[in-house]
Write an enzyme that holds these catalytic residues in place. Structure first.
Site, PDB file in Angstrom:
ATOM      1  N   VAL A  63       0.832  -1.205   0.000  1.00 35.46           N
ATOM      2  CA  VAL A  63       0.000   0.000   0.000  1.00 35.46           C
ATOM      3  C   VAL A  63       0.866   1.254   0.000  1.00 35.46           C
ATOM      4  O   VAL A  63       0.529   2.255  -0.636  1.00 35.46           O
ATOM      5  CB  VAL A  63      -0.994  -0.014   1.182  1.00 35.46           C
ATOM      6  CG1 VAL A  63      -0.312   0.296   2.517  1.00 35.46           C
ATOM      7  CG2 VAL A  63      -2.126   0.973   0.949  1.00 35.46           C
ATOM      8  N   ALA A  91      -2.118   9.174  -1.322  1.00 33.33           N
ATOM      9  CA  ALA A  91      -2.498   8.125  -0.365  1.00 33.33           C
ATOM     10  C   ALA A  91      -3.137   6.955  -1.093  1.00 33.33           C
ATOM     11  O   ALA A  91      -3.671   7.102  -2.203  1.00 33.33           O
ATOM     12  CB  ALA A  91      -3.467   8.686   0.684  1.00 33.33           C
ATOM     13  N   ASP A  92      -3.070   5.816  -0.457  1.00 33.62           N
ATOM     14  CA  ASP A  92      -3.754   4.631  -0.972  1.00 33.62           C
ATOM     15  C   ASP A  92      -4.244   3.810   0.204  1.00 33.62           C
ATOM     16  O   ASP A  92      -3.557   3.724   1.243  1.00 33.62           O
ATOM     17  CB  ASP A  92      -2.813   3.776  -1.838  1.00 33.62           C
ATOM     18  CG  ASP A  92      -3.572   2.675  -2.557  1.00 33.62           C
ATOM     19  OD1 ASP A  92      -4.474   3.009  -3.356  1.00 33.62           O
ATOM     20  OD2 ASP A  92      -3.284   1.488  -2.325  1.00 33.62           O
ATOM     21  N   THR A  93      -5.423   3.240   0.062  1.00 36.78           N
ATOM     22  CA  THR A  93      -6.024   2.455   1.145  1.00 36.78           C
ATOM     23  C   THR A  93      -6.404   1.070   0.643  1.00 36.78           C
ATOM     24  O   THR A  93      -6.970   0.932  -0.448  1.00 36.78           O
ATOM     25  CB  THR A  93      -7.278   3.156   1.699  1.00 36.78           C
ATOM     26  OG1 THR A  93      -6.910   4.437   2.230  1.00 36.78           O
ATOM     27  CG2 THR A  93      -7.920   2.333   2.804  1.00 36.78           C
ATOM     28  N   GLY A 129      -1.449   3.953   3.105  1.00 30.94           N
ATOM     29  CA  GLY A 129      -0.120   4.489   2.898  1.00 30.94           C
ATOM     30  C   GLY A 129      -0.238   5.954   2.515  1.00 30.94           C
ATOM     31  O   GLY A 129      -1.107   6.323   1.715  1.00 30.94           O
TER      32      GLY A 129
END
Length: 219
Positions: A63, A91-93, A129
């Site tokens: 992530v 961001a990444d989820t 992240g």
């Protein structure tokens, strides 16, 4: 008199010094970032998000790398544009189920239903992240990263509940096929960790990143 954001001096310095860009089209991330009162632009990443999950030892690594790639994409597309240096937030989820399988956005209604049945009566973990890239005038940008994890405990979901939830359309663009801040609140028995991380942006961790960047003289 109420204010529209959290006006802390180093946040005002960030806004004055940089062109702040959010590399995400997520309305939830925009809503949370708005609470800081920062003036920013929304320029979503065009990164394909097709990294090979099997090449990562941990979901947190995967992530974070995705967040870095999304941020890098926007940073390099905009670098050199005037009038201010860039400060890009990406961001990444993802959601990881109790079997360790990474769950991203569902590809279909059937995929969403299968995912939700797998979350029933179990604990899943939400990872986000976060990556920040700041143009400080050096050859390479200053990069700061972090990963936040929150455990989410689901109650039992029978087929009727799953079908009713999928029919709302809410799961279709959500990592793990659910939105805790909306209708999925009826299914979640509890969480351990940052609630806003489950929503898609770990506010406290991001604020700490900004404080550290200020201490380092970046902002």
């Amino acid at each position: 008199m109420e204010t529209t954001g959290l006006r802390i001096p180093f946040i005002e310095t960030l806004e004055q010094r940089f062109r702040v860009v959010l590399a995400s089209a997520s309305p939830r991330r925009r809503e949370l970032l708005d609470r800081l009162g920062i003036t920013y632009e929304v320029i979503p990443s065009t990164f394909a998000e097709d990294l090979d999950k099997t090449q990562y030892a941990a979901a947190s690594d995967y992530v974070l790398d995705t967040a870095v790639q999304k941020t890098t994409d926007v940073f390099h597309r905009l670098k050199g544009e005037l009038p201010k240096p860039l400060f890009v937030i990406g961001a990444d989820t993802i959601v990881v189920n109790s079997c360790g399988v990474i769950l991203e956005k569902p590809t279909s209604r059937d995929d969403a239903a299968t995912t939700l049945r797998g979350l029933s009566s179990a604990v899943n973990t939400v990872y986000t992240g976060v990556c920040v890239m700041a143009d400080t005038g050096c050859a390479q940008p200053h990069v700061a990263t972090a990963v936040e994890a929150t455990d989410v405990e689901f109650g039992e979901l029978d087929d009727a509940m799953v079908d009713a939830y999928v029919a709302t359309g809410e799961p279709h663009d959500k990592a793990g096929s659910y939105a805790y801040q909306s209708l999925a609140c009826f299914f979640v028995h509890g969480i351990r960790g940052d609630y806003y991380n489950v929503v898609g942006f770990p506010c406290a961790r991001f604020f700490q990143m900004l404080r550290e960047l200020h201490a380092e003289g970046v902002i």
